[in-house]
Design a protein around this motif. Structure first.
Motif, PDB file in Angstrom:
ATOM      1  N   MET A   1       0.825  -1.201   0.000  1.00  0.00           N
ATOM      2  CA  MET A   1       0.000   0.000   0.000  1.00  0.00           C
ATOM      3  C   MET A   1       0.865   1.259   0.000  1.00  0.00           C
ATOM      4  O   MET A   1       0.534   2.251  -0.639  1.00  0.00           O
ATOM      5  CB  MET A   1      -0.935  -0.012   1.218  1.00  0.00           C
ATOM      6  N   ASN A   2       1.980   1.216   0.715  1.00  0.00           N
ATOM      7  CA  ASN A   2       2.870   2.377   0.707  1.00  0.00           C
ATOM      8  C   ASN A   2       3.418   2.634  -0.686  1.00  0.00           C
ATOM      9  O   ASN A   2       3.519   3.786  -1.126  1.00  0.00           O
ATOM     10  CB  ASN A   2       4.016   2.155   1.697  1.00  0.00           C
ATOM     11  N   LYS A   3       3.785   1.564  -1.381  1.00  0.00           N
ATOM     12  CA  LYS A   3       4.316   1.716  -2.733  1.00  0.00           C
ATOM     13  C   LYS A   3       3.264   2.280  -3.678  1.00  0.00           C
ATOM     14  O   LYS A   3       3.579   3.051  -4.592  1.00  0.00           O
ATOM     15  CB  LYS A   3       4.804   0.358  -3.239  1.00  0.00           C
ATOM     16  N   PHE A   4       2.005   1.924  -3.471  1.00  0.00           N
ATOM     17  CA  PHE A   4       0.944   2.386  -4.358  1.00  0.00           C
ATOM     18  C   PHE A   4       0.587   3.846  -4.092  1.00  0.00           C
ATOM     19  O   PHE A   4       0.409   4.638  -5.022  1.00  0.00           O
ATOM     20  CB  PHE A   4      -0.289   1.501  -4.184  1.00  0.00           C
ATOM     21  N   PHE A   5       0.488   4.244  -2.827  1.00  0.00           N
ATOM     22  CA  PHE A   5       0.010   5.583  -2.486  1.00  0.00           C
ATOM     23  C   PHE A   5       1.104   6.634  -2.437  1.00  0.00           C
ATOM     24  O   PHE A   5       0.799   7.819  -2.323  1.00  0.00           O
ATOM     25  CB  PHE A   5      -0.704   5.551  -1.129  1.00  0.00           C
ATOM     26  N   LYS A   6       2.377   6.234  -2.461  1.00  0.00           N
ATOM     27  CA  LYS A   6       3.430   7.238  -2.321  1.00  0.00           C
ATOM     28  C   LYS A   6       3.514   8.170  -3.524  1.00  0.00           C
ATOM     29  O   LYS A   6       4.120   9.237  -3.420  1.00  0.00           O
ATOM     30  CB  LYS A   6       4.773   6.552  -2.101  1.00  0.00           C
ATOM     31  N   ASP A   7       2.921   7.786  -4.660  1.00  0.00           N
ATOM     32  CA  ASP A   7       2.914   8.666  -5.827  1.00  0.00           C
ATOM     33  C   ASP A   7       1.802   9.703  -5.760  1.00  0.00           C
ATOM     34  O   ASP A   7       1.752  10.612  -6.596  1.00  0.00           O
ATOM     35  CB  ASP A   7       2.747   7.842  -7.108  1.00  0.00           C
ATOM     36  N   TYR A   8       0.895   9.591  -4.791  1.00  0.00           N
ATOM     37  CA  TYR A   8      -0.251  10.492  -4.709  1.00  0.00           C
ATOM     38  C   TYR A   8      -0.318  11.242  -3.375  1.00  0.00           C
ATOM     39  O   TYR A   8      -0.800  12.373  -3.341  1.00  0.00           O
ATOM     40  CB  TYR A   8      -1.557   9.701  -4.890  1.00  0.00           C
ATOM     41  N   VAL A   9       0.124  10.627  -2.293  1.00  0.00           N
ATOM     42  CA  VAL A   9       0.000  11.215  -0.972  1.00  0.00           C
ATOM     43  C   VAL A   9       1.376  11.276  -0.329  1.00  0.00           C
ATOM     44  O   VAL A   9       2.154  10.320  -0.426  1.00  0.00           O
ATOM     45  CB  VAL A   9      -0.962  10.390  -0.091  1.00  0.00           C
ATOM     46  N   TYR A  10       1.662  12.401   0.321  1.00  0.00           N
ATOM     47  CA  TYR A  10       2.930  12.593   1.002  1.00  0.00           C
ATOM     48  C   TYR A  10       2.681  12.878   2.480  1.00  0.00           C
ATOM     49  O   TYR A  10       1.538  13.053   2.914  1.00  0.00           O
ATOM     50  CB  TYR A  10       3.716  13.744   0.357  1.00  0.00           C
ATOM     51  N   SER A  11       3.750  12.947   3.229  1.00  0.00           N
ATOM     52  CA  SER A  11       3.608  13.223   4.663  1.00  0.00           C
ATOM     53  C   SER A  11       3.090  14.627   4.926  1.00  0.00           C
ATOM     54  O   SER A  11       2.502  14.886   5.979  1.00  0.00           O
ATOM     55  CB  SER A  11       4.955  13.026   5.361  1.00  0.00           C
ATOM     56  N   SER A  12       3.277  15.536   3.987  1.00  0.00           N
ATOM     57  CA  SER A  12       2.811  16.916   4.151  1.00  0.00           C
ATOM     58  C   SER A  12       1.436  17.155   3.537  1.00  0.00           C
ATOM     59  O   SER A  12       0.954  18.298   3.538  1.00  0.00           O
ATOM     60  CB  SER A  12       3.815  17.877   3.519  1.00  0.00           C
ATOM     61  N   MET A  14      -2.375  17.593   3.260  1.00  0.00           N
ATOM     62  CA  MET A  14      -3.409  17.952   4.224  1.00  0.00           C
ATOM     63  C   MET A  14      -4.598  17.018   4.063  1.00  0.00           C
ATOM     64  O   MET A  14      -4.775  16.359   3.033  1.00  0.00           O
ATOM     65  CB  MET A  14      -3.834  19.406   4.041  1.00  0.00           C
ATOM     66  N   VAL A  15      -5.432  16.992   5.093  1.00  0.00           N
ATOM     67  CA  VAL A  15      -6.552  16.049   5.104  1.00  0.00           C
ATOM     68  C   VAL A  15      -7.536  16.353   3.990  1.00  0.00           C
ATOM     69  O   VAL A  15      -8.080  15.450   3.350  1.00  0.00           O
ATOM     70  CB  VAL A  15      -7.249  16.087   6.483  1.00  0.00           C
ATOM     71  N   SER A  16      -7.780  17.638   3.726  1.00  0.00           N
ATOM     72  CA  SER A  16      -8.724  18.002   2.666  1.00  0.00           C
ATOM     73  C   SER A  16      -8.216  17.572   1.291  1.00  0.00           C
ATOM     74  O   SER A  16      -9.011  17.210   0.417  1.00  0.00           O
ATOM     75  CB  SER A  16      -8.962  19.509   2.691  1.00  0.00           C
ATOM     76  N   ASP A  17      -6.892  17.603   1.086  1.00  0.00           N
ATOM     77  CA  ASP A  17      -6.328  17.173  -0.195  1.00  0.00           C
ATOM     78  C   ASP A  17      -6.240  15.653  -0.308  1.00  0.00           C
ATOM     79  O   ASP A  17      -6.154  15.122  -1.413  1.00  0.00           O
ATOM     80  CB  ASP A  17      -4.928  17.760  -0.386  1.00  0.00           C
ATOM     81  N   PHE A  18      -6.239  14.971   0.828  1.00  0.00           N
ATOM     82  CA  PHE A  18      -6.108  13.515   0.793  1.00  0.00           C
ATOM     83  C   PHE A  18      -7.291  12.872   0.077  1.00  0.00           C
ATOM     84  O   PHE A  18      -7.131  11.878  -0.634  1.00  0.00           O
ATOM     85  CB  PHE A  18      -6.007  12.978   2.220  1.00  0.00           C
ATOM     86  N   VAL A  19      -8.503  13.426   0.256  1.00  0.00           N
ATOM     87  CA  VAL A  19      -9.693  12.844  -0.371  1.00  0.00           C
ATOM     88  C   VAL A  19      -9.569  12.882  -1.891  1.00  0.00           C
ATOM     89  O   VAL A  19      -9.828  11.887  -2.575  1.00  0.00           O
ATOM     90  CB  VAL A  19     -10.959  13.586   0.102  1.00  0.00           C
ATOM     91  N   HIS A  20      -9.143  14.012  -2.422  1.00  0.00           N
ATOM     92  CA  HIS A  20      -9.000  14.133  -3.881  1.00  0.00           C
ATOM     93  C   HIS A  20      -7.864  13.232  -4.399  1.00  0.00           C
ATOM     94  O   HIS A  20      -7.995  12.617  -5.460  1.00  0.00           O
ATOM     95  CB  HIS A  20      -8.740  15.590  -4.256  1.00  0.00           C
ATOM     96  N   GLU A  23      -9.067   9.610  -4.546  1.00  0.00           N
ATOM     97  CA  GLU A  23      -9.898   9.352  -5.728  1.00  0.00           C
ATOM     98  C   GLU A  23      -9.037   9.242  -6.984  1.00  0.00           C
ATOM     99  O   GLU A  23      -9.301   8.401  -7.857  1.00  0.00           O
ATOM    100  CB  GLU A  23     -10.936  10.454  -5.879  1.00  0.00           C
ATOM    101  N   ALA A  24      -8.022  10.080  -7.093  1.00  0.00           N
ATOM    102  CA  ALA A  24      -7.130   9.995  -8.251  1.00  0.00           C
ATOM    103  C   ALA A  24      -6.376   8.675  -8.280  1.00  0.00           C
ATOM    104  O   ALA A  24      -6.174   8.076  -9.345  1.00  0.00           O
ATOM    105  CB  ALA A  24      -6.144  11.171  -8.226  1.00  0.00           C
ATOM    106  N   ALA A  25      -5.979   8.181  -7.123  1.00  0.00           N
ATOM    107  CA  ALA A  25      -5.280   6.898  -7.059  1.00  0.00           C
ATOM    108  C   ALA A  25      -6.191   5.748  -7.465  1.00  0.00           C
ATOM    109  O   ALA A  25      -5.788   4.836  -8.199  1.00  0.00           O
ATOM    110  CB  ALA A  25      -4.734   6.678  -5.646  1.00  0.00           C
ATOM    111  N   ILE A  26      -7.434   5.787  -7.013  1.00  0.00           N
ATOM    112  CA  ILE A  26      -8.379   4.727  -7.377  1.00  0.00           C
ATOM    113  C   ILE A  26      -8.684   4.771  -8.874  1.00  0.00           C
ATOM    114  O   ILE A  26      -8.778   3.721  -9.539  1.00  0.00           O
ATOM    115  CB  ILE A  26      -9.664   4.867  -6.550  1.00  0.00           C
ATOM    116  N   ASP A  27      -8.859   5.978  -9.429  1.00  0.00           N
ATOM    117  CA  ASP A  27      -9.105   6.087 -10.873  1.00  0.00           C
ATOM    118  C   ASP A  27      -7.928   5.542 -11.677  1.00  0.00           C
ATOM    119  O   ASP A  27      -8.123   4.865 -12.702  1.00  0.00           O
ATOM    120  CB  ASP A  27      -9.359   7.547 -11.245  1.00  0.00           C
ATOM    121  N   ALA A  28      -6.716   5.813 -11.231  1.00  0.00           N
ATOM    122  CA  ALA A  28      -5.540   5.285 -11.931  1.00  0.00           C
ATOM    123  C   ALA A  28      -5.497   3.761 -11.847  1.00  0.00           C
ATOM    124  O   ALA A  28      -5.098   3.085 -12.807  1.00  0.00           O
ATOM    125  CB  ALA A  28      -4.264   5.880 -11.327  1.00  0.00           C
TER     126      ALA A  28
END
Length: 326
Positions: A1-12, A14-20, A23-28
């Motif tokens: 899961m870390n390998k999959f999400f590291k291209d879309y979500v970072y440690s910095s 924000m929670v509001s940006d995480f939702v978008h 969705e982009a990760a699931i669409d990909a």
């Protein structure tokens, strides 16, 4: 899961940006799955053996599943199986690589010789036959076809073409977003099943679960009254509002009230104001002095006293002030 999400979500992030980003990760992910479906249906697999079972599985499995099965089938040709014992209708075989005598894996054939069990348990773990069972099937002359009970529907090409029966909706309930409604129901039923299993372990847990369900039931009824109030408000303003808009507004309001940014954590290490410095670092640097006039702020190359002397000499030689102008 870390390998999959590291291209879309970072440690910095924000929670509001995480939702978008989610969705982009699931669409990909869905897009990649569609690409592989097109590749499976529009191209032909490259066969490695003349066996009929390989040609048959190439038409049944998806391309990735077939490549896993193909590797197991090809590796089975490097093994030798021999019969070890027989107990009733079950037979036990030892499977060893070429050049070795001690059996590494043991395969048991049950009655009918179509049901096999291997000690590596690859079939139980992945749902694809291992090389050891295929080696025994090859010795028995059963590599013409793959038994039907060894074909899992999830690895086949037609896994997503099976029709799904519609869930009946009670009368009077609005038929809005059947797919979303079904997904929400299924997710809630899975959660309720786990909760009921925990609540039935003791009388204390059962009482706690009953009290919590009653509280949630009252909150849901109050939420329905709130939804009706919003619908009335929209109708008075002359606007149309469907269930999706009401649900979206509720989600946004709850999200903004309950979910906030995490607290800011100070950086690691000692603060700069408390760092002890070397005495040499705290010493004030000496300003450079002119070697001619011993004043600060300039050096001998641009010393004003030297310029004055040069100017007076030029005036004495030329006899005119115009000649000594720079």
């Amino acid at each position: 899961m870390n390998k999959f999400f590291k291209d879309y979500v970072y440690s910095s992030t924000m929670v509001s940006d995480f939702v978008h980003q989610y969705e982009a990760a699931i669409d990909a992910r869905y897009f990649k799955e569609k690409e592989k479906d097109v590749r499976t249906k529009s191209t032909r697999a490259i066969l490695k053996t003349p066996l009929k079972i390989e040609e048959e599985t190439a038409l049944i499995y998806t391309r990735k599943s077939f490549m896993i099965f193909q590797d197991e089938l090809f590796d089975s040709l490097r093994y030798i199986s021999r019969k070890l014992s027989k107990e009733g209708e079950s037979k036990k075989y030892g499977v060893t690589p070429y050049g070795k005598d001690t059996p590494i894996y043991h395969v048991t054939l049950e009655s009918g010789e179509d049901v096999a069990t291997c000690t590596c348990h690859k079939w139980e773990f992945m749902g694809i036959l291992c090389k050891h069972i295929l080696c025994v099937f090859g010795k028995k002359g059963k590599l013409d076809r793959l038994p039907q009970h060894y074909v899992l529907e999830r690895w086949t090409i037609n896994a997503k073409s099976r029709p799904i029966a519609d869930i009946p909706i009670p009368e009077g309930q609005v038929r809005v977003g059947l797919d979303e409604l079904t997904m929400r129901k299924n997710k809630s039923m899975i959660q309720f099943y786990d909760i009921v299993e925990l609540g039935s372990q003791s009388q204390e847990k059962h009482n706690h679960l009953t009290h919590a369900l009653q509280k949630v039931h009252k909150e849901l009824l109050a939420l329905e009254d709130h939804v009706e109030t919003q619908e009335t408000h929209y109708s008075e303003r002359g606007e149309t509002c469907n269930d999706d808009q009401i649900l979206r507004s509720q989600v946004v309001s709850n999200f903004s009230q309950t979910v906030q940014d995490p607290p800011r954590v100070p950086t690691k290490g000692r603060p700069k104001s408390l760092i002890s410095k070397n005495p040499k670092e705290t010493q004030t640097t000496k300003k450079r002095r002119c070697s001619i006039c011993k004043n600060e702020g300039h050096n001998k190359n641009n010393c004003p006293s030297v310029r004055e002397q040069c100017g007076s000499l030029r005036v004495l030689k030329s006899g005119s002030l115009r000649d000594c102008m720079p």
